[in-house]
Motif scaffolding. Sequence first.
Motif, short mmCIF file in Angstrom:
data_model
loop_
_atom_site.label_atom_id
_atom_site.label_comp_id
_atom_site.label_asym_id
_atom_site.label_seq_id
_atom_site.Cartn_x
_atom_site.Cartn_y
_atom_site.Cartn_z
N SER A 42 0.85 -1.19 0.00
CA SER A 42 0.00 0.00 0.00
C SER A 42 0.88 1.24 0.00
O SER A 42 2.09 1.17 0.25
N GLY A 43 0.29 2.39 -0.27
CA GLY A 43 1.04 3.63 -0.29
C GLY A 43 1.70 3.89 -1.63
O GLY A 43 1.62 3.08 -2.56
N ASP A 44 2.38 5.02 -1.73
CA ASP A 44 2.98 5.45 -2.99
C ASP A 44 4.43 5.02 -3.16
O ASP A 44 4.99 5.17 -4.25
N GLU A 45 5.06 4.54 -2.10
CA GLU A 45 6.48 4.17 -2.17
C GLU A 45 6.67 2.91 -3.02
O GLU A 45 6.08 1.86 -2.75
N LEU A 46 7.51 3.01 -4.06
CA LEU A 46 7.86 1.83 -4.84
C LEU A 46 8.75 0.91 -4.01
O LEU A 46 9.62 1.38 -3.26
N ARG A 47 8.54 -0.39 -4.14
CA ARG A 47 9.40 -1.36 -3.47
C ARG A 47 10.27 -2.04 -4.52
O ARG A 47 9.77 -2.50 -5.55
N TYR A 48 11.56 -2.11 -4.23
CA TYR A 48 12.52 -2.67 -5.17
C TYR A 48 13.02 -4.03 -4.67
O TYR A 48 13.54 -4.13 -3.55
N LEU A 49 12.84 -5.04 -5.50
CA LEU A 49 13.44 -6.35 -5.25
C LEU A 49 14.68 -6.43 -6.14
O LEU A 49 14.57 -6.49 -7.36
N ALA A 50 15.84 -6.40 -5.51
CA ALA A 50 17.10 -6.24 -6.24
C ALA A 50 18.01 -7.44 -6.06
O ALA A 50 17.94 -8.15 -5.05
N PHE A 387 9.80 -6.60 3.66
CA PHE A 387 8.81 -5.77 2.97
C PHE A 387 7.57 -5.51 3.82
O PHE A 387 6.95 -4.44 3.71
N ASN A 388 7.17 -6.44 4.67
CA ASN A 388 6.00 -6.21 5.53
C ASN A 388 6.29 -5.22 6.65
O ASN A 388 5.38 -4.78 7.34
N HIS A 389 7.56 -4.89 6.83
CA HIS A 389 7.97 -4.07 7.97
C HIS A 389 8.71 -2.81 7.54
O HIS A 389 9.61 -2.34 8.24
N GLY A 390 8.33 -2.27 6.39
CA GLY A 390 8.82 -0.96 6.00
C GLY A 390 10.04 -0.91 5.11
O GLY A 390 10.58 0.18 4.88
N ALA A 391 10.51 -2.05 4.60
CA ALA A 391 11.65 -2.02 3.69
C ALA A 391 11.21 -1.54 2.31
O ALA A 391 10.21 -2.01 1.77
N ALA A 392 11.97 -0.61 1.75
CA ALA A 392 11.73 -0.14 0.39
C ALA A 392 12.62 -0.85 -0.62
O ALA A 392 12.31 -0.87 -1.81
N LEU A 393 13.71 -1.44 -0.14
CA LEU A 393 14.68 -2.12 -1.00
C LEU A 393 15.15 -3.38 -0.30
O LEU A 393 15.52 -3.34 0.88
N VAL A 394 15.11 -4.50 -1.01
CA VAL A 394 15.69 -5.74 -0.53
C VAL A 394 16.69 -6.22 -1.58
O VAL A 394 16.32 -6.43 -2.74
N THR A 395 17.95 -6.36 -1.17
CA THR A 395 19.02 -6.77 -2.08
C THR A 395 19.40 -8.21 -1.78
O THR A 395 19.90 -8.52 -0.70
N ILE A 396 19.16 -9.08 -2.76
CA ILE A 396 19.42 -10.50 -2.62
C ILE A 396 20.82 -10.83 -3.14
O ILE A 396 21.18 -10.45 -4.25
N PHE A 397 21.59 -11.55 -2.34
CA PHE A 397 22.92 -11.98 -2.74
C PHE A 397 22.88 -13.44 -3.20
O PHE A 397 22.08 -14.23 -2.70
N GLY A 398 23.77 -13.78 -4.14
CA GLY A 398 23.97 -15.17 -4.50
C GLY A 398 23.65 -15.53 -5.93
O GLY A 398 24.08 -16.58 -6.41
N TRP A 399 22.90 -14.68 -6.66
CA TRP A 399 22.50 -15.06 -8.02
C TRP A 399 23.74 -15.20 -8.91
O TRP A 399 24.55 -14.29 -9.03
N GLY A 400 23.87 -16.37 -9.52
CA GLY A 400 24.90 -16.59 -10.53
C GLY A 400 26.31 -16.73 -10.02
O GLY A 400 27.25 -16.81 -10.82
N ILE A 401 26.51 -16.78 -8.70
CA ILE A 401 27.86 -16.83 -8.14
C ILE A 401 28.33 -18.28 -8.02
O ILE A 401 27.69 -19.10 -7.36
N GLY A 402 29.45 -18.59 -8.66
CA GLY A 402 29.99 -19.94 -8.59
C GLY A 402 29.13 -20.93 -9.37
O GLY A 402 28.35 -20.56 -10.26
N ASP A 403 29.27 -22.22 -9.03
CA ASP A 403 28.48 -23.23 -9.74
C ASP A 403 27.15 -23.46 -9.03
O ASP A 403 26.85 -22.87 -8.00
N GLN A 404 26.35 -24.37 -9.60
CA GLN A 404 25.00 -24.59 -9.08
C GLN A 404 24.98 -25.19 -7.68
O GLN A 404 23.94 -25.17 -7.02
#
Length: 427
Positions: A42-50, A387-404
């Motif tokens: 809700s609200g006008d603030e964009l949320r970024y999943l990064a 995100f349920n507690h006021g985060a506007a940006l969440v930065t996820i680590f790990g994508w594509g790093i090293g092998d599967q």
Amino acid sequence: MRLVVGLLVSFMSALALVGCESGSDEVGFEHPMDFESLEPLSGDELRYLAFQVFEGGPDPAIPFDGELVYTPKQKVADMVHNIVTTIGVTGGQKTRLAFILGPIAFDHSDAEVQQIIDDGFDIALSENVAVGFHVDDAMFWSRRGDLITDPTNIEWTDFDATPATGLHLEWARPPARMVFNSPTIRTEVTRRARDVIGARIASHVAILRSLGKEDLFAGVIAGWESHMGQDVSTMDRVGFHALANAGFGPQNPPSNIGAELASIVAEFIGLWTDGLAQGGIDANRVYTHVAFLPRARFEEISAPEGVTYEDVLDAAPSSQRPSVAFTANARPGFSTYPVTGVYEQIYEQLSEHGNPWWASSEGTNIIPGDDPESSGISMETYLARSFNHGAALVTIFGWGIGDQSNPFRTVTEGSDALATYRRFLSQ
């Protein structure tokens, strides 16, 4: 003093058994996090999943471990394209998919920094996703011969002016800690933040604004788990050179070294965020980045007599008092690996500071050093805790790093995670 240090070393070794560093769980600890579903936004603030895309090596898929270099644009673009096409949803009315480039470090020349920024905005427009940047405030500076060869910029491990040899990290081998309040360092931080990083980003944001696409700028994370730290050779606390610059010494020691060093770190963070603001970046698009040992972790086992939570908070690797994340020209940001008590303590800190918007500046749904199931929660619960507690940006680590087989990749790119990203980004 030596007795206290000895107790701390022993206690930190014991603490690792409950997952502070290794993530192992040899005391039979049960994770306390209940399931939490993502609430409608809700609200006008964009949320970024990064998603963090690493600069510093020849390929963002290969972790760096020494001096940082410019990462070729095409390698970065390939990883971003993989993120975009794999997830398949780039955002709705209230959300945006983003990638974060960094670390942008002192090792990078001015020209390299500006090229990284140019690359990021070009890729963002090409993929129609948001871009952000992650600044290493102090760790990697070996290539700055003009700074690192000057003894006035090298930290000490005591008031006898014993120079530090390297900064202790679990994941890389940076050089000795720089002196945060050295006049030369302070001048260079302001110049880099204002004239090199801030001004360049602001010029690109102005272009986005003219195109009606200002939402494709996710922000800048100013710092990479900002803290003072320990020397890699001796594990002694560093920061005594900065304390000496602040007027302290063997005959005039601080009454509370940890608190005084936290104040110096906070001032250093503010120097970066003020410089970025002076360069033209909206303070609502700047975030700090602090990691801390949660109080709940400390309370899980019996500490040696005389050792307080603050003692261990200040001594734990990469840990810093969470209050330093709050500064005038930025929103607070924290590492959010789901260890015991980290979210509850973040919420407490946010409440004490008026509940500002904030960022998960680093994290994913895993206890670092452990297996992919170590958190005991779903990716939906992991994202909901921010995100349920006021985060506007969440930065996820790990994508594509090293092998599967990399556990970070397993949790970040797993089918449950991908389904959760798509649902969130459909809002």
